[in-house]
Structure formats: C-alpha cells, structure tokens
Design a protein around this motif. Structure first.
Motif, PDB file in Angstrom:
ATOM      1  N   LEU A 165      -4.240 -10.119  16.501  1.00 23.37           N
ATOM      2  CA  LEU A 165      -2.628 -10.223  16.315  1.00 23.37           C
ATOM      3  C   LEU A 165      -2.080  -9.327  17.003  1.00 23.37           C
ATOM      4  CD1 LEU A 165      -0.355 -11.570  14.327  1.00 23.37           C
ATOM      5  CD2 LEU A 165      -0.524  -9.355  13.386  1.00 23.37           C
ATOM      6  N   ILE A 166      -1.206  -9.736  18.156  1.00 19.52           N
ATOM      7  CA  ILE A 166      -0.449  -8.878  19.119  1.00 19.52           C
ATOM      8  C   ILE A 166       1.078  -8.697  18.855  1.00 19.52           C
ATOM      9  CG2 ILE A 166      -0.120  -8.458  21.448  1.00 19.52           C
ATOM     10  CD1 ILE A 166      -2.582 -10.010  22.003  1.00 19.52           C
ATOM     11  N   GLN A 167       1.471  -7.689  18.551  1.00 20.85           N
ATOM     12  CA  GLN A 167       2.966  -7.543  18.207  1.00 20.85           C
ATOM     13  C   GLN A 167       3.294  -6.329  19.183  1.00 20.85           C
ATOM     14  OE1 GLN A 167       3.525  -6.362  14.116  1.00 20.85           O
ATOM     15  NE2 GLN A 167       1.407  -5.504  14.124  1.00 20.85           N
ATOM     16  N   SER A 168       4.854  -6.228  19.000  1.00 21.43           N
ATOM     17  CA  SER A 168       5.520  -5.259  19.597  1.00 21.43           C
ATOM     18  C   SER A 168       5.331  -3.694  18.981  1.00 21.43           C
ATOM     19  CB  SER A 168       7.055  -5.248  19.580  1.00 21.43           C
ATOM     20  OG  SER A 168       7.693  -3.976  19.983  1.00 21.43           O
ATOM     21  N   ARG A 169       4.895  -2.898  19.835  1.00 21.84           N
ATOM     22  CA  ARG A 169       4.430  -1.610  19.164  1.00 21.84           C
ATOM     23  C   ARG A 169       5.760  -1.187  18.636  1.00 21.84           C
ATOM     24  NH1 ARG A 169      -0.012   1.764  20.392  1.00 21.84           N
ATOM     25  NH2 ARG A 169       0.047   3.770  19.539  1.00 21.84           N
ATOM     26  N   ARG A 170       6.795  -1.132  19.442  1.00 23.42           N
ATOM     27  CA  ARG A 170       8.184  -0.462  19.154  1.00 23.42           C
ATOM     28  C   ARG A 170       8.908  -1.308  17.942  1.00 23.42           C
ATOM     29  NH1 ARG A 170       9.171  -0.372  25.475  1.00 23.42           N
ATOM     30  NH2 ARG A 170       8.521  -2.654  25.120  1.00 23.42           N
ATOM     31  N   LYS A 171       8.607  -2.669  17.690  1.00 15.92           N
ATOM     32  CA  LYS A 171       9.251  -3.441  16.643  1.00 15.92           C
ATOM     33  C   LYS A 171       8.214  -4.203  16.014  1.00 15.92           C
ATOM     34  CE  LYS A 171      13.388  -4.018  19.631  1.00 15.92           C
ATOM     35  NZ  LYS A 171      14.468  -4.908  20.218  1.00 15.92           N
ATOM     36  N   PRO A 172       7.433  -3.370  15.212  1.00 16.38           N
ATOM     37  CA  PRO A 172       6.107  -4.167  14.706  1.00 16.38           C
ATOM     38  C   PRO A 172       6.642  -4.782  13.458  1.00 16.38           C
ATOM     39  CG  PRO A 172       6.179  -1.920  14.059  1.00 16.38           C
ATOM     40  CD  PRO A 172       7.211  -2.003  15.111  1.00 16.38           C
ATOM     41  N   LEU A 173       6.289  -6.181  13.027  1.00 12.26           N
ATOM     42  CA  LEU A 173       6.289  -6.896  11.848  1.00 12.26           C
ATOM     43  C   LEU A 173       5.200  -6.813  10.948  1.00 12.26           C
ATOM     44  CD1 LEU A 173       7.343 -10.303  13.976  1.00 12.26           C
ATOM     45  CD2 LEU A 173       8.735  -8.398  12.992  1.00 12.26           C
ATOM     46  N   TRP A 174       4.002  -6.365  11.387  1.00  7.93           N
ATOM     47  CA  TRP A 174       2.960  -6.021  10.411  1.00  7.93           C
ATOM     48  C   TRP A 174       2.556  -4.613  10.315  1.00  7.93           C
ATOM     49  CZ3 TRP A 174       3.282 -11.036  12.237  1.00  7.93           C
ATOM     50  CH2 TRP A 174       2.937 -12.210  11.438  1.00  7.93           C
ATOM     51  N   PRO A 175       1.838  -4.112   9.473  1.00  9.80           N
ATOM     52  CA  PRO A 175       1.304  -2.877   9.564  1.00  9.80           C
ATOM     53  C   PRO A 175       0.455  -2.586  10.843  1.00  9.80           C
ATOM     54  CG  PRO A 175       1.185  -3.482   7.428  1.00  9.80           C
ATOM     55  CD  PRO A 175       1.459  -4.666   8.332  1.00  9.80           C
ATOM     56  N   LEU A 176       0.502  -1.554  11.495  1.00 13.52           N
ATOM     57  CA  LEU A 176      -0.137  -1.205  12.781  1.00 13.52           C
ATOM     58  C   LEU A 176      -1.604  -0.667  12.156  1.00 13.52           C
ATOM     59  CD1 LEU A 176       2.636   0.692  15.185  1.00 13.52           C
ATOM     60  CD2 LEU A 176       1.910  -1.739  14.915  1.00 13.52           C
ATOM     61  N   THR A 177      -2.599  -1.709  12.143  1.00 15.66           N
ATOM     62  CA  THR A 177      -3.856  -1.262  11.655  1.00 15.66           C
ATOM     63  C   THR A 177      -4.873  -1.830  12.761  1.00 15.66           C
ATOM     64  OG1 THR A 177      -3.770  -3.495  10.534  1.00 15.66           O
ATOM     65  CG2 THR A 177      -3.246  -1.679   9.380  1.00 15.66           C
ATOM     66  N   GLU A 178      -5.922  -1.426  12.841  1.00 13.69           N
ATOM     67  CA  GLU A 178      -6.937  -1.630  13.664  1.00 13.69           C
ATOM     68  C   GLU A 178      -7.527  -3.110  13.512  1.00 13.69           C
ATOM     69  OE1 GLU A 178      -8.149   0.009  16.190  1.00 13.69           O
ATOM     70  OE2 GLU A 178      -6.728   1.463  16.003  1.00 13.69           O
ATOM     71  N   LYS A 179      -7.645  -3.369  12.124  1.00 14.94           N
ATOM     72  CA  LYS A 179      -7.913  -4.855  11.704  1.00 14.94           C
ATOM     73  C   LYS A 179      -6.957  -5.289  10.932  1.00 14.94           C
ATOM     74  CE  LYS A 179     -12.997  -4.251  13.082  1.00 14.94           C
ATOM     75  NZ  LYS A 179     -14.560  -4.499  12.566  1.00 14.94           N
ATOM     76  N   MET A 180      -7.366  -6.562  10.725  1.00  9.77           N
ATOM     77  CA  MET A 180      -6.718  -7.398   9.524  1.00  9.77           C
ATOM     78  C   MET A 180      -7.275  -8.587   9.060  1.00  9.77           C
ATOM     79  SD  MET A 180      -3.425  -9.084  11.724  1.00  9.77           S
ATOM     80  CE  MET A 180      -2.773  -9.952  10.287  1.00  9.77           C
ATOM     81  N   LYS A 181      -7.047  -9.111   7.974  1.00  9.89           N
ATOM     82  CA  LYS A 181      -7.663 -10.330   7.390  1.00  9.89           C
ATOM     83  C   LYS A 181      -6.826 -11.665   7.960  1.00  9.89           C
ATOM     84  CE  LYS A 181      -9.411  -8.117   3.146  1.00  9.89           C
ATOM     85  NZ  LYS A 181      -9.575  -8.224   1.647  1.00  9.89           N
ATOM     86  N   LEU A 182      -7.613 -12.523   7.802  1.00  7.63           N
ATOM     87  CA  LEU A 182      -6.878 -13.909   8.442  1.00  7.63           C
ATOM     88  C   LEU A 182      -5.907 -14.328   7.623  1.00  7.63           C
ATOM     89  CD1 LEU A 182      -6.946 -16.606  10.179  1.00  7.63           C
ATOM     90  CD2 LEU A 182      -8.779 -17.426   8.763  1.00  7.63           C
ATOM     91  N   THR A 183      -6.044 -14.022   6.224  1.00  9.89           N
ATOM     92  CA  THR A 183      -4.899 -14.473   5.313  1.00  9.89           C
ATOM     93  C   THR A 183      -3.600 -13.888   5.542  1.00  9.89           C
ATOM     94  OG1 THR A 183      -5.769 -12.969   3.615  1.00  9.89           O
ATOM     95  CG2 THR A 183      -6.558 -15.213   3.563  1.00  9.89           C
ATOM     96  N   GLN A 184      -3.671 -12.469   6.081  1.00  9.01           N
ATOM     97  CA  GLN A 184      -2.457 -11.907   6.418  1.00  9.01           C
ATOM     98  C   GLN A 184      -1.491 -12.750   7.347  1.00  9.01           C
ATOM     99  OE1 GLN A 184      -4.738  -7.764   6.740  1.00  9.01           O
ATOM    100  NE2 GLN A 184      -2.450  -7.314   6.486  1.00  9.01           N
ATOM    101  N   LEU A 185      -2.089 -13.679   8.277  1.00  8.84           N
ATOM    102  CA  LEU A 185      -1.005 -14.439   9.172  1.00  8.84           C
ATOM    103  C   LEU A 185       0.103 -15.047   8.731  1.00  8.84           C
ATOM    104  CD1 LEU A 185      -3.721 -15.462  11.972  1.00  8.84           C
ATOM    105  CD2 LEU A 185      -2.300 -13.352  11.739  1.00  8.84           C
ATOM    106  N   GLN A 186      -0.415 -15.353   7.161  1.00 10.30           N
ATOM    107  CA  GLN A 186       0.567 -16.165   6.488  1.00 10.30           C
ATOM    108  C   GLN A 186       1.842 -15.472   6.052  1.00 10.30           C
ATOM    109  OE1 GLN A 186      -0.686 -17.855   2.541  1.00 10.30           O
ATOM    110  NE2 GLN A 186      -2.506 -16.100   2.761  1.00 10.30           N
ATOM    111  N   GLU A 187       1.946 -14.219   6.339  1.00 12.62           N
ATOM    112  CA  GLU A 187       3.061 -13.138   5.984  1.00 12.62           C
ATOM    113  C   GLU A 187       4.262 -13.334   6.679  1.00 12.62           C
ATOM    114  OE1 GLU A 187       1.700  -9.451   5.863  1.00 12.62           O
ATOM    115  OE2 GLU A 187       0.213  -9.729   4.432  1.00 12.62           O
ATOM    116  N   LYS A 188       4.149 -13.813   7.884  1.00 10.52           N
ATOM    117  CA  LYS A 188       5.467 -14.092   8.873  1.00 10.52           C
ATOM    118  C   LYS A 188       5.287 -14.838   9.933  1.00 10.52           C
ATOM    119  CE  LYS A 188       6.935  -9.271   8.165  1.00 10.52           C
ATOM    120  NZ  LYS A 188       5.765  -8.584   7.305  1.00 10.52           N
TER     121      LYS A 188
END
Length: 315
Positions: A165-188
C-alpha cells in the motif's frame, strides 16, 4: 569428465588445500571432495594425496595437472573467441512501466556492453498491450503477468513481487506501518488502474477471497499520473515497490506498507516468441535480461522481489 572438474582440481593443486580451494570456489568442502572423487573414479587413478598440511598431487595427479591447465587455457580462449565474435541484428523488448523502472536501464547497459552491434528496441506499455504486440510478432520478448492471450509463446517464470500500500508520506490516509493486513484495504478508497490491467485483477481477486470488495476513488492507467495523485494525497494505491523506484526522493514523498498476505503477489513471466522464431540476437537478449533480473534481485536492488525456479513452458 567436465570442465568444472578440471577447474576444481587445478585450483586445489594451486592452493595446496581442499579447504582453501572450496572457499575460493564458493563451495562446501564436501561437495568439492565429491567432485574430485568422481574424477578419480572416472580416471581409475588417485590424483591427490591428502596430508595433515593439505592436498598434494600424486605422480599421476601432477601429470594430469599440467594437461588440465592446458585444456582450461584452450577452453578459455574458445570462450573469448565466441564472445568477441560480434553478434548483430535487432531485438525488441517490452516491459511494463513498473518493471522498466527497475530493469530498463540495467538491461540497456548490459546489452550495450555485451552486444554493442545489436540494435535494441524498448517498449514500455501496460501488460495487455504488450501481449497484443507479442502475438502480432511486433515484440521478441516481454515481461508479462499472465498468459491468457498466449499464442505459442515460450514462457519462463522469472520473479515474484510483493505488493505494498503506497501513500503520501506528507498526507497519509493509513497509519505509517511497515506491514498491514489485506483487510485494511477496505477502510478507504484506493487509486487503481482500470479493470483491464493485470494488477487491478490481482488486487480485486485477493480482496474477494478475503471477503470484501475494495473501494475505488479513481482509475488511472498512467503510472506517472497515478503516482502524482498519490503524492498529492488524493488517495493511496496498491503497487509493487518498483512504482516508487523512479523517484530519487521516494523515501521523502511516499510511504509503502507491505501487504502481509500471500495472495497479494505479482508474478512476472519472461515471455517470448517460440525459440525457432527468435533470432540469435533475441536469444542472446533473453539470456541478458534474465541475468540482469537475477543480479538486481540478488543484490537487493529490486526491493520486494524474489526469484522463482526456472521452468520453460510452451503455449
């Protein structure tokens, strides 16, 4: 008898030790010893005498050593003569934008170095378009992600890429974590390529298997434009690490979290026309491309990529 066995034997005699030779050759000592035993068995004579100080050649071994040195020198001269015989012609290679961002320049440099008289035609396009070009015989080689459109291709599994999951470092939409679960993609909502894109299909399929459908904010089929939208904070995307490779300041602009799920992978396949349709230049380029990809993965320069076992299958 194999040339490598001669090289092993000569190196042992030169260094005077099985252990030192194994270290120099990048082998385990037991494997090296096994190769020498096979060589002695084929010759029906003892070549080396093991001592407390190392290994020394027997009388037969010393005679064999001198002849082996001559044989290896002739073999090296033959290899050099073949390499110096200038291969010419043209070859066309298709790469997706993400693959091209990592592999494109190293491939061009390697081809220029090894085969300066071969004219290289590089095409960067979406995988579906590259498939059409390959079927139309307008490409010799391409790295693709599926073979549904194959018409008598030669296909070799090349590597597997983890997705992030690639997002803006300056305007993040998800928490800036090293790993995430697939189900977290449904959040936004996500920014993804259109439905004809192989990556989009892989992501949607993986999400469906996890029990949800991803939300879409935008569909963008240009990688450059897609990453500009992500950088501007208009949304996040799911891509391999190679999507951020073109940016020298990627670590300052983007944050990428590995999606920790085996279902979210991209499999890259080296596809070409059948061997009997490929020119010598194209056959050589296929070897160079494979070597470049392996070197990039093994050196750690292709983040998130893992080599897969070779295996060619005709289609």
């Amino acid at each position: 008898m194999e040339l490598r066995q001669l090289r092993y034997f000569v190196r042992i005699v030169e260094l005077g030790s099985m252990g030192r030779a194994a270290l120099d050759l990048g082998m385990v000592q037991s494997a090296l010893s096994q190769q020498i035993s096979r060589l002695e068995g084929e010759l029906s004579t003892r070549l080396l005498q093991r001592t407390s100080k190392g290994a020394v050649p027997t009388e037969a071994g010393l005679a064999f050593f001198h002849e082996a040195q001559l044989t290896l020198r002739h073999a090296d001269q033959a290899i050099l003569a073949a390499q110096q015989a200038r291969l010419s012609g043209a070859v066309s290679v298709g790469l997706s934008p993400t693959i091209a961002s990592v592999l494109g320049l190293p491939l061009m440099r390697a081809m220029r170095e090894r085969y300066p008289d071969v004219r290289l035609h590089m095409v960067s396009a979406l995988s579906g378009h590259l498939s059409s070009l390959l079927n139309a015989r307008q490409l010799d080689l391409a790295i693709l992600f599926d073979t549904n459109a194959a018409r008598r291709w030669s296909v070799t599994p090349l590597l597997e890429e983890r997705l992030f999951l690639i997002q803006s470092r300056r305007k993040p939409l998800w928490p800036l974590t090293e790993k995430m679960k697939l189900t977290q993609l449904q959040e936004k909502p996500l920014i993804l390529p259109s439905g004809s894109h192989g990556l989009r299909s892989s992501v949607v399929t993986a999400c469906a298997q996890a029990g949800f459908q991803p939300q879409l904010a935008m569909e963008i089929d240009s990688l450059t434009m897609l990453m500009e939208a992500v950088d501007a904070g208009l949304g996040a995307t799911v891509q391999p690490w190679s999507a951020v490779n073109p940016y020298e300041d990627a670590a300052e602009r983007f944050w990428w979290s590995e999606i920790d799920d085996e279902r979210v992978r991209r499999h890259a396949l080296l596809c070409s026309l059948s061997d009997d349709e490929l020119s010598p230049a194209a056959l050589a380029a296929r070897v160079v491309l494979t070597d470049c990809a392996k070197q990039l993965v093994q050196s750690g320069k292709w983040i998130g990529a893992k080599l897969v076992e070779d295996g060619t299958a005709p289609f």
